[in-house]
Design a protein around this motif. Structure first.
Motif, mmCIF file in Angstrom:
data_model
loop_
_atom_site.group_PDB
_atom_site.id
_atom_site.type_symbol
_atom_site.label_atom_id
_atom_site.label_comp_id
_atom_site.label_asym_id
_atom_site.label_seq_id
_atom_site.Cartn_x
_atom_site.Cartn_y
_atom_site.Cartn_z
ATOM 1 N N THR A 121 0.844 -1.191 0.000
ATOM 2 C CA THR A 121 0.000 0.000 0.000
ATOM 3 C C THR A 121 0.877 1.238 0.000
ATOM 4 O O THR A 121 2.101 1.151 0.012
ATOM 5 C CB THR A 121 -0.949 0.010 1.223
ATOM 6 O OG1 THR A 121 -1.877 1.086 1.086
ATOM 7 C CG2 THR A 121 -0.174 0.152 2.516
ATOM 8 N N ARG A 122 0.256 2.375 0.013
ATOM 9 C CA ARG A 122 0.947 3.654 0.196
ATOM 10 C C ARG A 122 0.333 4.312 1.420
ATOM 11 O O ARG A 122 -0.879 4.315 1.576
ATOM 12 C CB ARG A 122 0.793 4.553 -1.025
ATOM 13 C CG ARG A 122 1.489 3.992 -2.241
ATOM 14 C CD ARG A 122 1.350 4.936 -3.428
ATOM 15 N NE ARG A 122 1.927 4.360 -4.614
ATOM 16 C CZ ARG A 122 3.204 4.486 -4.970
ATOM 17 N NH1 ARG A 122 4.030 5.154 -4.205
ATOM 18 N NH2 ARG A 122 3.655 3.938 -6.079
ATOM 19 N N VAL A 123 1.189 4.850 2.285
ATOM 20 C CA VAL A 123 0.712 5.490 3.505
ATOM 21 C C VAL A 123 1.172 6.938 3.535
ATOM 22 O O VAL A 123 2.121 7.317 2.845
ATOM 23 C CB VAL A 123 1.199 4.753 4.775
ATOM 24 C CG1 VAL A 123 0.672 3.333 4.806
ATOM 25 C CG2 VAL A 123 2.699 4.771 4.887
ATOM 26 N N LYS A 124 0.481 7.728 4.327
ATOM 27 C CA LYS A 124 0.839 9.135 4.512
ATOM 28 C C LYS A 124 1.573 9.269 5.836
ATOM 29 O O LYS A 124 1.088 8.822 6.871
ATOM 30 C CB LYS A 124 -0.417 9.996 4.524
ATOM 31 C CG LYS A 124 -0.142 11.474 4.620
ATOM 32 C CD LYS A 124 -1.419 12.280 4.498
ATOM 33 C CE LYS A 124 -1.119 13.755 4.518
ATOM 34 N NZ LYS A 124 -2.321 14.553 4.352
ATOM 35 N N LEU A 125 2.751 9.872 5.802
ATOM 36 C CA LEU A 125 3.539 10.080 7.005
ATOM 37 C C LEU A 125 3.692 11.576 7.245
ATOM 38 O O LEU A 125 4.073 12.316 6.352
ATOM 39 C CB LEU A 125 4.925 9.432 6.872
ATOM 40 C CG LEU A 125 4.945 7.920 6.652
ATOM 41 C CD1 LEU A 125 6.380 7.432 6.514
ATOM 42 C CD2 LEU A 125 4.245 7.204 7.779
ATOM 43 N N GLY A 126 3.422 11.988 8.477
ATOM 44 C CA GLY A 126 3.496 13.390 8.844
ATOM 45 C C GLY A 126 4.903 13.851 9.197
ATOM 46 O O GLY A 126 5.099 14.994 9.565
ATOM 47 N N GLY A 127 5.880 12.980 9.099
ATOM 48 C CA GLY A 127 7.259 13.329 9.431
ATOM 49 C C GLY A 127 8.083 12.065 9.570
ATOM 50 O O GLY A 127 7.601 10.959 9.354
ATOM 51 N N THR A 128 9.338 12.217 9.923
ATOM 52 C CA THR A 128 10.221 11.078 10.108
ATOM 53 C C THR A 128 9.736 10.234 11.282
ATOM 54 O O THR A 128 9.471 10.752 12.362
ATOM 55 C CB THR A 128 11.658 11.568 10.364
ATOM 56 O OG1 THR A 128 12.082 12.308 9.222
ATOM 57 C CG2 THR A 128 12.600 10.413 10.611
ATOM 58 N N GLN A 129 9.591 8.925 11.045
ATOM 59 C CA GLN A 129 9.053 8.028 12.066
ATOM 60 C C GLN A 129 9.229 6.576 11.660
ATOM 61 O O GLN A 129 9.651 6.277 10.547
ATOM 62 C CB GLN A 129 7.579 8.320 12.304
ATOM 63 C CG GLN A 129 6.714 8.166 11.057
ATOM 64 C CD GLN A 129 5.316 8.679 11.284
ATOM 65 O OE1 GLN A 129 4.586 8.136 12.094
ATOM 66 N NE2 GLN A 129 4.949 9.735 10.582
ATOM 67 N N ASP A 130 8.877 5.677 12.588
ATOM 68 C CA ASP A 130 8.903 4.245 12.306
ATOM 69 C C ASP A 130 7.583 3.819 11.688
ATOM 70 O O ASP A 130 6.509 4.220 12.140
ATOM 71 C CB ASP A 130 9.127 3.440 13.588
ATOM 72 C CG ASP A 130 10.536 3.567 14.133
ATOM 73 O OD1 ASP A 130 11.461 3.778 13.330
ATOM 74 O OD2 ASP A 130 10.711 3.462 15.360
ATOM 75 N N VAL A 131 7.672 2.977 10.654
ATOM 76 C CA VAL A 131 6.501 2.298 10.104
ATOM 77 C C VAL A 131 6.587 0.874 10.623
ATOM 78 O O VAL A 131 7.600 0.204 10.464
ATOM 79 C CB VAL A 131 6.498 2.339 8.565
ATOM 80 C CG1 VAL A 131 5.313 1.552 8.017
ATOM 81 C CG2 VAL A 131 6.460 3.772 8.063
ATOM 82 N N VAL A 132 5.530 0.416 11.277
ATOM 83 C CA VAL A 132 5.530 -0.878 11.958
ATOM 84 C C VAL A 132 4.494 -1.783 11.310
ATOM 85 O O VAL A 132 3.367 -1.366 11.041
ATOM 86 C CB VAL A 132 5.211 -0.703 13.465
ATOM 87 C CG1 VAL A 132 5.221 -2.041 14.174
ATOM 88 C CG2 VAL A 132 6.189 0.264 14.107
#
Length: 157
Positions: A121-132
């Motif tokens: 999928t494609r996700v929206k990230l609001g900044g630098t972070q971990d995707v789990v």
């Protein structure tokens, strides 16, 4: 009845009629359970696992870019090594972004008929972070993997 006593009584009734709905709403707000958009990462994991331990595992492979040029569309692929038989299969794959306002990005439910435990999928990230990625197995265990993604444009970095 005198005018003053009437106005005092009317004032008390008006004040009660105005304040009672607010008091009732405040009690309802105190009982309100956080919705999926109001959860932090720890609460979201607890809601998924039901309090069971989360085990990092090499069986769960998450592929996401180390640096995302645009936080609005970050591609994420999750593969879980499983025979996908009737007795041993992946029941669900959950994708979470640890610092997003909406932590839960995707929930995919699987059966042995899927043949392969894979999801992209494609996700929206609001900044630098971990995707789990959390994999719920048929035996009730929860396996996980994470990938740190640095967002350079379109996020807070």
């Amino acid at each position: 009845m005198e005018r003053r006593s009437f106005l005092k009584g009317f004032g008390v009734v008006a004040a009660c009629a105005t304040l009672l709905p607010h008091v009732a709403n405040a009690a309802d707000e105190a009982k309100k359970v956080a919705g999926p958009n109001e959860m932090n990462y720890e609460n979201a994991v607890a809601a998924i696992t039901g309090g069971k331990p989360l085990t990092p595992s090499a069986k769960v492979v998450i592929v996401a870019p180390e640096i995302a040029e645009n936080g609005a569309v970050v591609p994420v692929k999750v593969t879980v090594q499983s025979p996908m038989s009737d007795k041993d299969y992946v029941k669900a794959i959950h994708v979470l972004a640890s610092k997003n306002g909406n932590v839960r990005c995707a929930n995919v439910y699987l059966t042995p008929a899927n043949g392969e435990a894979y999801f992209g999928t494609r996700v929206k990230l609001g900044g630098t972070q971990d995707v789990v990625a959390i994999a719920e197995m048929s035996d009730g265990t929860f396996l996980s993997a994470k990938q740190n993604v640095k967002v350079t444009i379109g996020g807070c970095g």
